[in-house]
Motif scaffolding. Structure first.
Motif, mmCIF file in Angstrom:
data_model
loop_
_atom_site.group_PDB
_atom_site.id
_atom_site.type_symbol
_atom_site.label_atom_id
_atom_site.label_comp_id
_atom_site.label_asym_id
_atom_site.label_seq_id
_atom_site.Cartn_x
_atom_site.Cartn_y
_atom_site.Cartn_z
ATOM 1 N N UNK A 18 0.831 -1.210 0.000
ATOM 2 C CA UNK A 18 0.000 0.000 0.000
ATOM 3 C C UNK A 18 0.863 1.257 0.000
ATOM 4 N N UNK A 19 1.929 1.267 0.800
ATOM 5 C CA UNK A 19 2.821 2.425 0.845
ATOM 6 C C UNK A 19 3.491 2.626 -0.509
ATOM 7 N N UNK A 20 3.975 1.579 -1.119
ATOM 8 C CA UNK A 20 4.617 1.695 -2.435
ATOM 9 C C UNK A 20 3.622 2.169 -3.491
ATOM 10 N N UNK A 21 2.406 1.666 -3.433
ATOM 11 C CA UNK A 21 1.382 2.089 -4.393
ATOM 12 C C UNK A 21 1.038 3.567 -4.258
ATOM 13 N N UNK A 22 0.893 4.031 -3.026
ATOM 14 C CA UNK A 22 0.603 5.451 -2.808
ATOM 15 C C UNK A 22 1.766 6.334 -3.239
ATOM 16 N N UNK A 23 2.982 5.883 -2.997
ATOM 17 C CA UNK A 23 4.151 6.651 -3.424
ATOM 18 C C UNK A 23 4.209 6.746 -4.942
ATOM 19 N N UNK A 24 3.972 5.657 -5.623
ATOM 20 C CA UNK A 24 3.980 5.655 -7.090
ATOM 21 C C UNK A 24 2.875 6.565 -7.638
ATOM 22 N N UNK A 25 1.720 6.545 -6.976
ATOM 23 C CA UNK A 25 0.617 7.401 -7.408
ATOM 24 C C UNK A 25 0.962 8.878 -7.235
ATOM 25 N N UNK A 26 1.645 9.224 -6.151
ATOM 26 C CA UNK A 26 2.041 10.616 -5.951
ATOM 27 C C UNK A 26 3.071 11.046 -6.983
ATOM 28 N N UNK A 27 3.947 10.142 -7.390
ATOM 29 C CA UNK A 27 4.913 10.472 -8.448
ATOM 30 C C UNK A 27 4.214 10.695 -9.779
ATOM 31 N N UNK A 28 3.215 9.888 -10.078
ATOM 32 C CA UNK A 28 2.477 10.046 -11.330
ATOM 33 C C UNK A 28 1.716 11.365 -11.365
ATOM 34 N N UNK A 29 1.154 11.785 -10.229
ATOM 35 C CA UNK A 29 0.423 13.051 -10.185
ATOM 36 C C UNK A 29 1.355 14.233 -10.405
ATOM 37 N N UNK A 30 2.548 14.191 -9.808
ATOM 38 C CA UNK A 30 3.471 15.310 -9.982
ATOM 39 C C UNK A 30 4.038 15.327 -11.391
ATOM 40 N N UNK A 31 4.205 14.180 -12.009
ATOM 41 C CA UNK A 31 4.705 14.134 -13.379
ATOM 42 C C UNK A 31 3.650 14.584 -14.376
ATOM 43 N N UNK A 32 2.378 14.442 -14.026
ATOM 44 C CA UNK A 32 1.295 14.827 -14.926
ATOM 45 C C UNK A 32 1.075 16.331 -14.940
ATOM 46 N N UNK A 33 1.848 17.090 -14.175
ATOM 47 C CA UNK A 33 1.730 18.539 -14.189
ATOM 48 C C UNK A 33 0.703 19.087 -13.219
ATOM 49 N N UNK A 34 0.303 18.298 -12.259
ATOM 50 C CA UNK A 34 -0.641 18.775 -11.260
ATOM 51 C C UNK A 34 0.014 19.891 -10.450
ATOM 52 N N UNK A 35 -0.745 20.937 -10.191
ATOM 53 C CA UNK A 35 -0.214 22.060 -9.440
ATOM 54 C C UNK A 35 0.051 21.606 -8.016
ATOM 55 N N UNK A 36 1.275 21.744 -7.572
ATOM 56 C CA UNK A 36 1.688 21.229 -6.280
ATOM 57 C C UNK A 36 1.819 22.323 -5.220
#
Length: 143
Positions: A18-36
């Motif tokens: 679960x921790x690895x999945x959430x980390x990967x999801x956060x990386x995908x969101x930041x790579x997609x150009x989501x305003x951080x």
């Protein structure tokens, strides 16, 4: 006993996945150009008595949401200690604070023309000269 140990190991394995999945999801969101980050534009005029609370509320909210924040303070010739408080809060809280001195009426469109990059980034425009506008700031309740 062995069954209990297997359940414990399985629980740890699921937690790690679960921790690895959430980390990967956060990386995908930041790579997609989501305003951080969150960008606040505060328009002030003689708001020295309230400004410290407003800036602290923004700072607390940014820390709790773990998003960096930028505050642009547009001041219309304050005659009190508004700018001194802003400078002190900039040093104390370590927040990224930009001060623009302005005279005259200011609207969202005027600010977008003044700084086109703000419109592209997206920002929360709060004109503190108008009653009730401070309610847009997190943790600030206007009566």
């Amino acid at each position: 006993m062995i069954t209990l140990a297997l359940w414990i190991v399985a629980g740890y394995a699921l937690a790690a996945l679960a921790v690895h999945g959430l980390y990967r999801r956060s990386l995908n969101h930041s790579a997609a150009g989501e305003r951080r980050f969150v960008h606040y534009v505060l328009v002030t005029r003689n708001h020295g008595r309230q400004l410290e609370w407003y800036l602290r509320a923004i700072s607390w909210y940014a820390k709790l949401s773990s998003k960096p924040h930028l505050v642009t303070l547009v001041d219309e010739h304050s005659e009190d200690d508004t700018l001194a408080i802003a400078e002190r809060m900039n040093r104390a809280e370590g927040m990224e604070l930009q001060v623009i001195r302005f005279s005259g009426e200011l609207s969202r469109e005027d600010l977008a023309q003044h700084s086109p990059e703000l419109e592209q980034e997206g920002f929360l425009f709060i004109d503190l000269r108008k009653p009730g506008e401070a309610a847009k700031i997190p943790y600030v309740h206007v009566v």
